[in-house]
Design a protein around this motif. Structure first.
Motif, PDB file in Angstrom:
ATOM      1  N   ALA A  57      21.770 -13.290  25.998  1.00 26.20           N
ATOM      2  CA  ALA A  57      23.143 -13.055  26.452  1.00 26.20           C
ATOM      3  C   ALA A  57      24.042 -12.662  25.288  1.00 26.20           C
ATOM      4  O   ALA A  57      24.901 -11.776  25.408  1.00 26.20           O
ATOM      5  CB  ALA A  57      23.683 -14.301  27.153  1.00 26.20           C
ATOM      6  N   ARG A  58      23.848 -13.312  24.143  1.00 26.17           N
ATOM      7  CA  ARG A  58      24.674 -13.007  22.972  1.00 26.17           C
ATOM      8  C   ARG A  58      24.415 -11.575  22.493  1.00 26.17           C
ATOM      9  O   ARG A  58      25.342 -10.869  22.097  1.00 26.17           O
ATOM     10  CB  ARG A  58      24.365 -14.009  21.856  1.00 26.17           C
ATOM     11  CG  ARG A  58      25.269 -13.887  20.620  1.00 26.17           C
ATOM     12  CD  ARG A  58      24.918 -14.938  19.582  1.00 26.17           C
ATOM     13  NE  ARG A  58      25.763 -14.848  18.409  1.00 26.17           N
ATOM     14  CZ  ARG A  58      26.917 -15.452  18.257  1.00 26.17           C
ATOM     15  NH1 ARG A  58      27.405 -16.206  19.231  1.00 26.17           N
ATOM     16  NH2 ARG A  58      27.622 -15.322  17.144  1.00 26.17           N
ATOM     17  N   ALA A  59      23.146 -11.151  22.537  1.00 24.39           N
ATOM     18  CA  ALA A  59      22.813  -9.794  22.105  1.00 24.39           C
ATOM     19  C   ALA A  59      23.456  -8.762  23.027  1.00 24.39           C
ATOM     20  O   ALA A  59      23.964  -7.734  22.565  1.00 24.39           O
ATOM     21  CB  ALA A  59      21.304  -9.616  22.074  1.00 24.39           C
ATOM     22  N   ARG A  60      23.438  -9.039  24.322  1.00 20.63           N
ATOM     23  CA  ARG A  60      24.085  -8.110  25.268  1.00 20.63           C
ATOM     24  C   ARG A  60      25.580  -8.033  24.997  1.00 20.63           C
ATOM     25  O   ARG A  60      26.172  -6.950  24.982  1.00 20.63           O
ATOM     26  CB  ARG A  60      23.827  -8.563  26.709  1.00 20.63           C
ATOM     27  CG  ARG A  60      22.388  -8.366  27.181  1.00 20.63           C
ATOM     28  CD  ARG A  60      22.287  -8.529  28.687  1.00 20.63           C
ATOM     29  NE  ARG A  60      22.692  -9.861  29.130  1.00 20.63           N
ATOM     30  CZ  ARG A  60      21.856 -10.888  29.253  1.00 20.63           C
ATOM     31  NH1 ARG A  60      20.565 -10.738  28.956  1.00 20.63           N
ATOM     32  NH2 ARG A  60      22.288 -12.062  29.680  1.00 20.63           N
ATOM     33  N   ALA A  61      26.192  -9.199  24.784  1.00 22.71           N
ATOM     34  CA  ALA A  61      27.634  -9.222  24.535  1.00 22.71           C
ATOM     35  C   ALA A  61      27.994  -8.518  23.233  1.00 22.71           C
ATOM     36  O   ALA A  61      29.077  -7.937  23.107  1.00 22.71           O
ATOM     37  CB  ALA A  61      28.130 -10.672  24.508  1.00 22.71           C
ATOM     38  N   ALA A  62      27.065  -8.556  22.261  1.00 23.51           N
ATOM     39  CA  ALA A  62      27.317  -7.903  20.974  1.00 23.51           C
ATOM     40  C   ALA A  62      27.037  -6.411  21.021  1.00 23.51           C
ATOM     41  O   ALA A  62      27.235  -5.702  20.026  1.00 23.51           O
ATOM     42  CB  ALA A  62      26.462  -8.556  19.891  1.00 23.51           C
ATOM     43  N   GLY A  63      26.558  -5.925  22.171  1.00 24.68           N
ATOM     44  CA  GLY A  63      26.320  -4.495  22.332  1.00 24.68           C
ATOM     45  C   GLY A  63      25.016  -3.998  21.752  1.00 24.68           C
ATOM     46  O   GLY A  63      24.840  -2.786  21.558  1.00 24.68           O
ATOM     47  N   LEU A  64      24.059  -4.887  21.501  1.00 28.44           N
ATOM     48  CA  LEU A  64      22.779  -4.451  20.969  1.00 28.44           C
ATOM     49  C   LEU A  64      21.988  -3.720  22.056  1.00 28.44           C
ATOM     50  O   LEU A  64      21.972  -4.158  23.212  1.00 28.44           O
ATOM     51  CB  LEU A  64      21.985  -5.645  20.431  1.00 28.44           C
ATOM     52  CG  LEU A  64      22.218  -5.955  18.940  1.00 28.44           C
ATOM     53  CD1 LEU A  64      23.665  -6.372  18.698  1.00 28.44           C
ATOM     54  CD2 LEU A  64      21.277  -7.050  18.460  1.00 28.44           C
ATOM     55  N   PRO A  65      21.320  -2.632  21.712  1.00 32.62           N
ATOM     56  CA  PRO A  65      20.676  -1.793  22.729  1.00 32.62           C
ATOM     57  C   PRO A  65      19.292  -2.273  23.146  1.00 32.62           C
ATOM     58  O   PRO A  65      18.582  -1.545  23.837  1.00 32.62           O
ATOM     59  CB  PRO A  65      20.582  -0.430  22.032  1.00 32.62           C
ATOM     60  CG  PRO A  65      20.427  -0.776  20.587  1.00 32.62           C
ATOM     61  CD  PRO A  65      21.244  -2.017  20.371  1.00 32.62           C
ATOM     62  N   THR A  66      18.888  -3.459  22.752  1.00 26.27           N
ATOM     63  CA  THR A  66      17.550  -3.942  23.061  1.00 26.27           C
ATOM     64  C   THR A  66      17.589  -5.420  23.422  1.00 26.27           C
ATOM     65  O   THR A  66      18.527  -6.128  23.040  1.00 26.27           O
ATOM     66  CB  THR A  66      16.600  -3.722  21.859  1.00 26.27           C
ATOM     67  OG1 THR A  66      15.273  -4.102  22.218  1.00 26.27           O
ATOM     68  CG2 THR A  66      17.035  -4.562  20.667  1.00 26.27           C
ATOM     69  N   HIS A  67      16.588  -5.857  24.167  1.00 25.70           N
ATOM     70  CA  HIS A  67      16.473  -7.282  24.474  1.00 25.70           C
ATOM     71  C   HIS A  67      16.105  -8.023  23.193  1.00 25.70           C
ATOM     72  O   HIS A  67      15.181  -7.637  22.472  1.00 25.70           O
ATOM     73  CB  HIS A  67      15.392  -7.505  25.535  1.00 25.70           C
ATOM     74  CG  HIS A  67      15.061  -8.954  25.756  1.00 25.70           C
ATOM     75  ND1 HIS A  67      15.928  -9.823  26.396  1.00 25.70           N
ATOM     76  CD2 HIS A  67      13.975  -9.689  25.406  1.00 25.70           C
ATOM     77  CE1 HIS A  67      15.386 -11.028  26.445  1.00 25.70           C
ATOM     78  NE2 HIS A  67      14.196 -10.966  25.851  1.00 25.70           N
ATOM     79  N   VAL A  68      16.827  -9.079  22.905  1.00 22.46           N
ATOM     80  CA  VAL A  68      16.596  -9.850  21.681  1.00 22.46           C
ATOM     81  C   VAL A  68      16.068 -11.225  22.057  1.00 22.46           C
ATOM     82  O   VAL A  68      16.642 -11.915  22.891  1.00 22.46           O
ATOM     83  CB  VAL A  68      17.889  -9.983  20.848  1.00 22.46           C
ATOM     84  CG1 VAL A  68      17.651 -10.858  19.620  1.00 22.46           C
ATOM     85  CG2 VAL A  68      18.378  -8.605  20.421  1.00 22.46           C
TER      86      VAL A  68
END
Length: 314
Positions: free
Chosen positions: A243-254
């Motif tokens: 969820a944090r990666a999505r919110a940070a705008g990262l283009p991949t699943h982390v």
């Protein structure tokens, strides 16, 4: 047609073996379908060579496997197929219907190991420094930043991080010695190792410890706790990080292990010291760590392709 091999009828022994798998070994229908598919390939190969089950020899099985591999059957599918064939001939041997198992000792080609995925340096930093814009619990925000800093800054495994306790006193898992800037973690095989903790992680730890008492249950030893005050579980950690990666705008699943890969590959790119990376990751063998040299080469190859005037193919 003259010279053509006589068609080989579907062997009744295969049906009996499938019934044995269904009744005595109680295999699920999906598994039985996989076995049937494997035996259909075996029957097709036998028909092409005009062979019955009792006539199959090791060189036949080896040639058939090579042919299927050349036709595009992957290593994993080949391994499953050979396992089914091996089981059939073993059972036929017990039944006294074949003299040898032609698949014994035959192994599928090894599947290429995919490279672990790592974030770019700027992506890892963006994930660590992300600040939620909504009215999210500031205490959980402090916890999450500390978690990311430790995963990326120390290369910890999920179990090593969730196993950390607040203090070393009575801890059988792990703890952080802030004064020594070191985390003591319990890795695979119950092996303990020390991991340096950087300045950013120590600052994030201090911020989290300042509010941890508002969330943790009384007497809870875990360093990281969930909303209910008990030790944070690996599944909770994975969900938080994604969820944090999505919110940070990262283009991949982390996922957590991606931060461990990022730690290792970025450290190797900067230092070139493979042995040090091995020690920090807690790998028993240097060969496990050597996968990161391939990641490092990929980084260099991309830089070459982007910068050298002769790099790009016309």
């Amino acid at each position: 047609m003259a010279g053509a091999a006589e068609p080989v009828p579907w062997p009744p022994q295969i049906d009996r073996y499938l019934e044995h798998l269904r009744v005595e070994r109680r295999l699920a229908e999906a598994s039985l379908r996989a076995y049937r598919d494997a035996f259909a390939r075996l029957h097709a190969a036998m028909t092409a060579d005009g062979l019955a089950l009792a006539g199959v020899q090791p060189h036949h099985a080896r040639r058939w496997m090579a042919r299927l591999h050349a036709q595009g059957l992957g290593p994993r599918s080949l391994a499953q197929m050979l396992s089914a064939w091996r089981g059939l001939f073993r059972w036929l041997g017990h039944e006294g219907e074949v003299a040898l198992n032609p698949v014994d000792g035959l192994r599928a080609p090894k599947a290429a190991k995919p490279l672990p995925k790592a974030l770019a340096v700027e992506q890892a930093v963006a994930l660590a420094e992300h600040r939620a814009e909504d009215a999210r619990d500031a205490r959980l925000e402090a916890r999450d930043r500390c978690i990311v800093e430790l995963l990326y800054g120390g290369g910890l495994r999920v179990s090593e991080l969730t196993g950390l306790d607040v203090t070393a006193s009575g801890s059988a898992r792990g703890w952080i010695d802030a004064a020594a800037a070191e985390a003591q973690v319990l890795g695979k095989g119950s092996k303990r190792r020390g991991v340096p903790v950087g300045r950013a992680a120590l600052e994030a730890l201090q911020a989290w410890l300042a509010v941890r008492g508002e969330l943790a249950r009384p007497g809870e030893p875990a360093l990281f706790v969930g909303p209910r005050g008990a030790r944070l579980s690996p599944s909770q950690l994975r969900a938080m990080l994604a969820a944090r990666a999505r919110a940070a705008g990262l283009p991949t699943h982390v996922h957590p292990h991606m931060l461990r890969h990022s730690f290792a590959s970025h450290l190797l790119q900067s230092s070139g010291d493979l042995r040090a990376v091995q020690e920090l990751l807690g790998h028993a063998s240097i060969t496990t760590t050597q996968v990161y040299t391939r990641l490092d080469f990929q980084h260099l190859a991309k830089a070459y392709d982007a910068a050298h005037p002769r790099a790009k193919r016309r």
